[in-house]
Design an enzyme around this catalytic site. Structure first.
Site, short mmCIF file in Angstrom:
data_model
loop_
_atom_site.label_atom_id
_atom_site.label_comp_id
_atom_site.label_asym_id
_atom_site.label_seq_id
_atom_site.Cartn_x
_atom_site.Cartn_y
_atom_site.Cartn_z
CD GLU A 146 -5.88 5.26 0.39
OE1 GLU A 146 -4.92 6.04 0.58
OE2 GLU A 146 -6.07 4.24 1.08
CG HIS B 238 -1.84 1.13 1.35
ND1 HIS B 238 -3.16 1.06 0.93
CD2 HIS B 238 -1.66 2.40 1.82
CE1 HIS B 238 -3.74 2.24 1.14
NE2 HIS B 238 -2.85 3.06 1.68
CD GLU B 239 1.61 3.54 3.65
OE1 GLU B 239 1.82 4.63 3.09
OE2 GLU B 239 0.54 3.27 4.27
CG HIS C 296 0.19 6.24 -0.39
ND1 HIS C 296 -0.82 7.00 -0.93
CD2 HIS C 296 -0.40 5.49 0.58
CE1 HIS C 296 -1.96 6.75 -0.32
NE2 HIS C 296 -1.74 5.82 0.61
ZN ZN Z 1 -3.23 5.14 1.90
#
Ligand code: ZN
Length: 496
Positions: free
Chosen positions: A291, A261-262, A265
């Site tokens: 996101e 997830h990171e 980003h």
């Molecule tokens: Zn996030």
């Protein structure tokens, strides 16, 4: 050189220094969450407060207004005009807020965070409510100052998702919610649900696999690093973009998928055109688009059957049988749907229902149609309806998230908007890269990352949020692709 070009150059030079200081502020925050000695907290708060003061004075500096007035936007190219759009928006927001209100909000929210933590630990909602009522009152004042007669919630939302409106998001969420509730009920009634992983997974092994995942998704280690923190996050932009993850030796998927997830980003920030570094275009354009990158990496790509096959191999190499027999069982464990109270632990089927609940309640609080005193009952009623179980304790209900205590109203809906955008991007990506699953099955996320970089990431703040998604996909973003993806994936996995 004309006067207007001089004004533009002067403005951009001033802005560059502000952006550099904002990066320093971010680095202090990163340090605080990762390696700062515990005893330094009070001094760090003072250091960051001092720098915040410097940033506030720069962001409200009247010279910005003079420069903006002196620039002939017609003489600029698309990039210059986009820079001005960001600077004008941020200057307007900063100067519309009275200094006394900003100071009051900073004071109340820093206190509220501590009171919220106490209330959550004690399961005592009443302990938090008077302070929350203060926060809501001040946020309504802030919204009124920003909205100038417009919708209060929209004014708050605008800080995180420029161009989005509460009415538009509310209508979209209302279309999504019945389909998600219905899918949840079908899946939870399945005869043979997949099992969770069992075993012990040493931290060093988890971090080694996390590093491999990040590398395979194109995370640039020359301009980034991976550390531990209580709550995973991404910090920085330009040439220094850092990510964190967490480790639980009984449950490795949290570490691996938080990392991915990171990485999403981080890849966004690392993928922005280097020319935009330390300028208003040099950051992800909105929380929703941000996101979308983290979610498509984590879910549509990272939790796909193809990538799970490759990842299962790495798990087996590292941990032996990997807590699941075979790649299919591993794929099932990765995508297991489970009833639960906590948003941050929610699976893809439940997650957006958590967001819609919070969005509707905070919108009503800001509109003044829901009183803080009635918040817990409203939460519990809605939760029982959408999740099919009753909240057992406030820490699992109205007290679970930090957001409201720190004044983050208008932030929650960007999580689901990001999921919707990720659904749209997944559809377009799969059409553009027909070999995607074969690539992912080899652990090769390069073609996916290359497409996302070319079509979304490199633009930074050049386009408005919805516009960058529409340009990438070739259609205006809507909820259909996400809902179809969830139906197909979980229908097949659960045989329902
Ligand atoms: Zn996030």
């Amino acid at each position: 050189m004309s006067v207007s070009v001089t004004a533009y150059d002067d403005l951009m030079a001033f802005q560059r220094e502000t952006e550099a200081l904002a990066q320093v502020m971010g680095r202090l925050g990163w340090d605080q969450e990762t390696v700062m000695p515990r005893g330094a907290a009070q001094q760090r708060a003072e250091e960051m407060g001092a720098l915040e003061g410097v940033l506030h004075r720069r962001r409200t500096d009247p010279r910005i207004g003079d420069w903006l007035a002196g620039i002939d936007a017609g003489a600029l190219d698309d990039v210059g005009r986009a820079q001005l759009r960001h600077i004008r928006r941020s200057y307007q927001r900063a100067t519309r807020l009275p200094d006394t209100l900003s100071a009051e909000l900073a004071r109340i929210t820093s206190r509220a965070q501590g009171i919220w933590a106490e209330a959550r630990a004690a399961g005592d909602v009443a302990h938090f409510l008077p302070t929350l009522a203060e926060v809501v009152r001040l946020k309504r004042e802030e919204a009124a100052a920003l909205a100038q007669g417009g919708d209060l919630y929209d004014a708050l939302l605008d800080d995180y998702e420029p161009g989005a409106t509460a009415a538009g998001l509310g209508a979209m969420f209302d279309r999504m919610r019945p389909r998600l509730v219905e899918l949840r009920e079908r899946v939870m009634g399945a005869a043979t649900p997949p099992a969770a992983l069992h075993g012990t997974f040493p931290a060093a092994g988890q971090m080694a696999v996390a590093h491999q995942i990040a590398t395979h998704f194109g995370y640039d280690w020359r301009h980034g690093r991976l550390d531990h923190s209580v709550h995973p996050f991404t910090s920085g932009s330009g040439a220094d973009v850092r990510i964190t993850t967490r480790v639980d030796e009984a449950e490795p998927l949290g570490c691996l998928y938080s990392t991915l997830h990171e990485v999403g980003h981080g890849a966004y920030e690392q993928g922005i055109a280097p020319d935009y570094a330390l300028s208003p275009l040099g950051n992800g354009v909105s929380m929703g688009v941000h996101e979308s990158q983290s979610r498509i990496y984590e879910n549509q790509l990272g939790r796909s059957r193809a990538f799970c096959g490759w990842l299962h191999g790495r798990m087996a190499d590292t941990f032996g049988d990997a807590g699941a027999v075979g790649a299919d069982a591993f794929y099932g464990a990765v995508n297991r749907v489970h009833a639960g109270y906590i948003r941050t632990e929610a699976d893809e089927v439940h997650y957006n229902l958590h967001i819609m609940l919070r969005f509707d309640l905070e919108r009503a609080l800001i509109a003044g149609t829901l009183e803080v005193a009635d918040l817990e009952e409203a939460w519990n009623t809605r939760f029982a309806h959408d999740f099919g179980v009753a909240v057992d304790t406030p820490a699992h209900g109205v007290l679970q998230d930090v957001h409201w205590s720190v004044g983050l109203f208008g932030y929650f809906p960007t999580y689901t908007l990001g999921n919707v955008y990720a659904g749209c991007l997944n559809l377009a990506l799969r059409a553009a890269v027909p070999t995607l699953d074969a690539d992912l099955a080899r652990g090769d996320a390069g073609p996916a990352t290359a497409w996302l970089r070319e079509n979304v990431q490199r633009h930074g703040g050049l386009y408005e949020p919805a516009e960058v998604i529409e340009r990438a996909c070739g259609f205006a973003p809507h909820e259909g692709p996400l809902l179809d993806y969830l139906d197909a994936k979980f229908g097949a996995l659960y045989g329902v």
